[in-house]
Scaffold this active site. Structure first.
Site, PDB file in Angstrom:
ATOM      1  N   LYS A   1      74.376  87.964  48.174  1.00  0.00           N
ATOM      2  CA  LYS A   1      73.622  86.711  48.044  1.00  0.00           C
ATOM      3  C   LYS A   1      73.208  86.075  49.363  1.00  0.00           C
ATOM      4  CE  LYS A   1      76.385  85.475  44.083  1.00  0.00           C
ATOM      5  NZ  LYS A   1      77.682  84.813  44.032  1.00  0.00           N
TER       6      LYS A   1
ATOM      7  N   GLY B   1      85.443  92.848  55.674  1.00  0.00           N
ATOM      8  CA  GLY B   1      85.018  92.901  54.275  1.00  0.00           C
ATOM      9  C   GLY B   1      84.493  94.262  53.856  1.00  0.00           C
TER      10      GLY B   1
ATOM     11  N   ARG C   1      95.892  95.962  58.704  1.00  0.00           N
ATOM     12  CA  ARG C   1      96.340  94.632  59.127  1.00  0.00           C
ATOM     13  C   ARG C   1      97.773  94.656  59.678  1.00  0.00           C
ATOM     14  NH1 ARG C   1      93.262  90.925  54.531  1.00  0.00           N
ATOM     15  NH2 ARG C   1      91.428  90.574  55.835  1.00  0.00           N
TER      16      ARG C   1
ATOM     17  N   GLY D   1      85.906  86.791  55.877  1.00  0.00           N
ATOM     18  CA  GLY D   1      85.516  85.377  55.824  1.00  0.00           C
ATOM     19  C   GLY D   1      85.559  84.728  57.190  1.00  0.00           C
TER      20      GLY D   1
HETATM   21  P1  AMP Z   1      79.018  90.478  49.813  1.00  0.00           P
HETATM   22  O1  AMP Z   1      80.331  90.192  49.199  1.00  0.00           O
HETATM   23  O2  AMP Z   1      78.081  89.314  49.837  1.00  0.00           O
HETATM   24  O3  AMP Z   1      79.132  91.166  51.161  1.00  0.00           O
HETATM   25  O4  AMP Z   1      78.294  91.480  48.850  1.00  0.00           O
HETATM   26  C1  AMP Z   1      78.786  92.759  48.598  1.00  0.00           C
HETATM   27  C2  AMP Z   1      78.272  93.203  47.275  1.00  0.00           C
HETATM   28  O5  AMP Z   1      76.871  93.153  47.261  1.00  0.00           O
HETATM   29  C3  AMP Z   1      78.673  94.593  46.938  1.00  0.00           C
HETATM   30  O6  AMP Z   1      79.592  94.565  45.882  1.00  0.00           O
HETATM   31  C4  AMP Z   1      77.351  95.247  46.527  1.00  0.00           C
HETATM   32  O7  AMP Z   1      77.474  96.002  45.345  1.00  0.00           O
HETATM   33  C5  AMP Z   1      76.431  94.071  46.301  1.00  0.00           C
HETATM   34  N1  AMP Z   1      75.013  94.427  46.481  1.00  0.00           N
HETATM   35  C6  AMP Z   1      74.478  95.027  47.550  1.00  0.00           C
HETATM   36  N2  AMP Z   1      73.161  95.259  47.341  1.00  0.00           N
HETATM   37  C7  AMP Z   1      72.870  94.797  46.113  1.00  0.00           C
HETATM   38  C8  AMP Z   1      71.685  94.761  45.324  1.00  0.00           C
HETATM   39  N3  AMP Z   1      70.538  95.261  45.785  1.00  0.00           N
HETATM   40  N4  AMP Z   1      71.753  94.194  44.117  1.00  0.00           N
HETATM   41  C9  AMP Z   1      72.903  93.695  43.656  1.00  0.00           C
HETATM   42  N5  AMP Z   1      74.055  93.701  44.347  1.00  0.00           N
HETATM   43  C10 AMP Z   1      74.048  94.254  45.561  1.00  0.00           C
END
Ligand code: AMP
Length: 407
Positions: free
Chosen positions: A207, A364, A38, A387
Site C-alpha cells: 500500500k 521485513g 536477531r 518498522g
Molecule cells: P508490505 O507489507 O507493505 O511491504 O507489503 C508486502 C505485501 O505486498 C506482500 O505480502 C505482497 O504479496 C504484497 N504485494 C506486492 N505486490 C502486490 C500487488 N501487485 N498486488 C497486491 N499485493 C501485492
C-alpha cells in the site's frame, strides 16, 4: 553522526548489573526458532559485557501476545539457543510477571560475566506497550546501567525501550545504545543523510498509504526513486492509466500526483513499472497455481490485475541499480509469496547482489526475500527492523535512540 552514549562509553563494568533490551522477536514454529538472525545480531553487545565482567540481564518481547501470557510466546527457546551460542548458561526467569521476586533473586545470584534472560516483556500487557511507570521502574530496579540494542523495537516508546531509561537516570545510571543499534543507525543514517551518489531508493509492498512519509522523505534524499509492488498502481492510475482490478488507493491519487510533481521539481528520477504481470484474480491460496500474462503498464485490461512487475521493468530497475553507488530497498515488487509472481522481486534482489554499491535492505519482506534467495551475504546491510527502518527512512527520530544519554 550518532551523538549518543554507546556500550563503549560504559565504564567500570566489572560486577555492574547491566540491563540490555534485545530484539529476540524471532519466528517460531512448533517451539523451534526458524530464523536466528536477531539472536546472532545481539551477540556482539552481550559478549562485550561478558568480557568486561558485567552481570548481564537481558530482556525482550516476543510476538504480539494478544491473548495474555502463554507458553507459546515464552522466551524459553531463545534462552536455550542463546546459551548454546554464548557457550555458557543463560539463566532464564520463566515468571510471567517478568520482573518481581524471581527476577530479583536471579539477578542477585549473578556472578561477574553471568547472563540471565527475563520473560517476554509483553506478558505485562499495556504496562509494556503503554510505557507504564511501574513496570519501567521495576525493570530499572534490577540494574545499574541500561543498554538498548533492540533496533527492531526502537521505534516504539515502550517501557522496556523508553520508560526504563528515566528510572536508570534517576538512580545515576547510564543509558546507552548497543553495537547492533549503532550499526543499524550508521548504515541507514549514512545512506539517507550522507549517501555516496548516485543514491537509488527502491520501494515496493502493498500500500501507498503505509509509505507516504517514506516516499516524500526519500525523494528529497535520493537521486532515483523506484516504485514497484502493489503501490505502483496508484501512481499509474494517477498518471491517467487504466489499472483494471489492481490494488489502488483512490484516496491517494492526489498524493501520488504531488509526489510526481515533487520529483520533477527536484530533478529526481521517479521510475514506475513500464510493464506488468497480470492475472484474472489474486492467487488463492497465495502460493497456489495462477495463470499469468505480461502487458504494458498502460494496457492492463479492465478485468485483470497487476501482481508483479514485468520483465522490461525488471531490466529498467536493474539498470538503475547498476549505475548506483548506494541502494536502499524496502518492499517486494510483486506478490512474491507465489513462485509465479516472484520474478520481479528476484530480479531486483539479484541486481542488488551483483552491484558493488552499498546495498541496504530495510527489513521485513525484502529481507526475508533476500535471505530466502541466498543473497543475504551479498548485501552490505540487512536491517533487523522492518518498522523501525521504515520510520528511520521517513526521517523520524526513534524513541529508543532519543532515550539514550547524549555523549
Ligand atoms: P508490505 O507489507 O507493505 O511491504 O507489503 C508486502 C505485501 O505486498 C506482500 O505480502 C505482497 O504479496 C504484497 N504485494 C506486492 N505486490 C502486490 C500487488 N501487485 N498486488 C497486491 N499485493 C501485492
Amino acid at each position: 553522526m550518532l551523538n549518543k552514549k554507546t556500550v563503549d562509553d560504559l565504564k567500570d563494568l566489572k560486577g555492574k548489573k547491566v540491563l540490555v533490551r534485545c530484539d529476540f522477536n524471532v519466528p517460531l514454529k512448533n517451539g523451534e526458532i526458524t530464523d536466528e538472525t536477531r539472536i546472532n545480531a545481539a551477540l556482539p553487545t552481550i559478549n562485550k559485557l561478558i568480557r568486561e565482567g558485567a552481570k548481564v540481564i537481558l530482556c525482550s518481547h516476543l510476538g504480539k501476545v494478544k491473548n495474555g501470557p502463554n507458553e507459546g510466546e515464552s522466551l524459553a527457546p531463545v534462552a536455550k539457543r542463546l546459551s548454546e551460542k554464548l557457550g555458557k548458561e543463560v539463566v532464564f526467569v520463566a515468571d510471567y510477571n517478568v520482573t518481581g521476586e524471581a527476577a530479583a533473586a536471579a539477578a542477585a545470584a549473578l556472578e561477574d560475566g553471568d547472563v540471565m534472560l527475563l520473560q517476554n516483556t509483553r506478558f505485562r500487557g499495556k504496562e509494556e506497550t503503554k510505557n507504564g511507570e511501574e513496570f519501567s521502574k521495576e525493570l530499572a530496579d534490577l540494574a545499574d546501567d541500561y543498554v538498548c540494542d533492540a533496533f527492531g523495537s526502537s521505534h516504539r516508546a515502550h517501557a522496556s525501550v523508553e520508560g526504563v531509561t528515566k528510572f536508570i537516570s534517576a538512580k545515576g545510571g547510564t543509558n546507552a545504545v548497543g553495537y547492533l543499534m549503532q550499526k543499524e543507525i550508521d548504515f541507514l543514517g549514512n545512506a539517507v543523510e550522507n549517501p555516496v551518489r548516485p543514491f537509488v531508493a527502491i520501494l515496493g509492498g502493498a500500500k501507498v498509504a503505509d509509505k507516504l512519509n517514506v516516499i516524500s522523505n526519500l525523494l528529497e534524499k535520493c537521486d532515483t526513486l523506484i516504485i514497484g509492488g502493489g503501490m505502483a498502481y496508484t501512481f499509474l492510475k494517477a498518471q491517467g492509466k487504466g489499472v483494471g482490478q489492481s490494488l489502488v488507493d483512490d484516496t491517494k491519487l492526489d498524493y501520488c500526483k504531488e509526489m510526481m510533481e515533487k520529483a520533477e521539481k527536484l530533478g529526481k528520477k521517479l521510475l514506475l513499472p513500464i510493464d506488468t504481470v497480470i492475472a484474472a484474480s489474486f492467487p488463492d491460496p497465495i502460493d497456489g497455481p495462477i495463470e499469468i500474462s505480461v502487458v504494458a503498464s498502460d494496457s492492463i485490461p479492465d478485468d485483470k490485475q497487476g501482481l508483479d512487475i514485468g520483465p522490461k521493468t525488471a531490466e529498467l530497475f536493474a539498470e538503475a541499480v547498476k549505475s548506483a553507488k548506494t541502494v536502499v530497498w524496502n518492499g517486494p515488487m510483486g506478490v512474491f509469496e507465489n513462485p509465479t509472481l516472484a520474478a520481479g522481486t528476484i530480479a531486483v534482489a539479484k541486481a542488488l547482489a551483483e552491484t558493488e554499491a552499498t546495498t541496504i535492505i530495510g527489513g521485513g519482506d525484502s529481507a526475508a526475500a533476500v535471505n530466502q534467495l541466498g543473497f543475504g551475504d551479498k548485501m552490505s546491510h540487512i536491517s533487523t527492523g522492518g518498522g523501525a527502518s521504515l520510520e528511520f527512512l521517513e526521517g523520524k527520530e526513534l524513541p529508543g535512540v532519543v532515550a539514550a544519554d547524549d555523549k
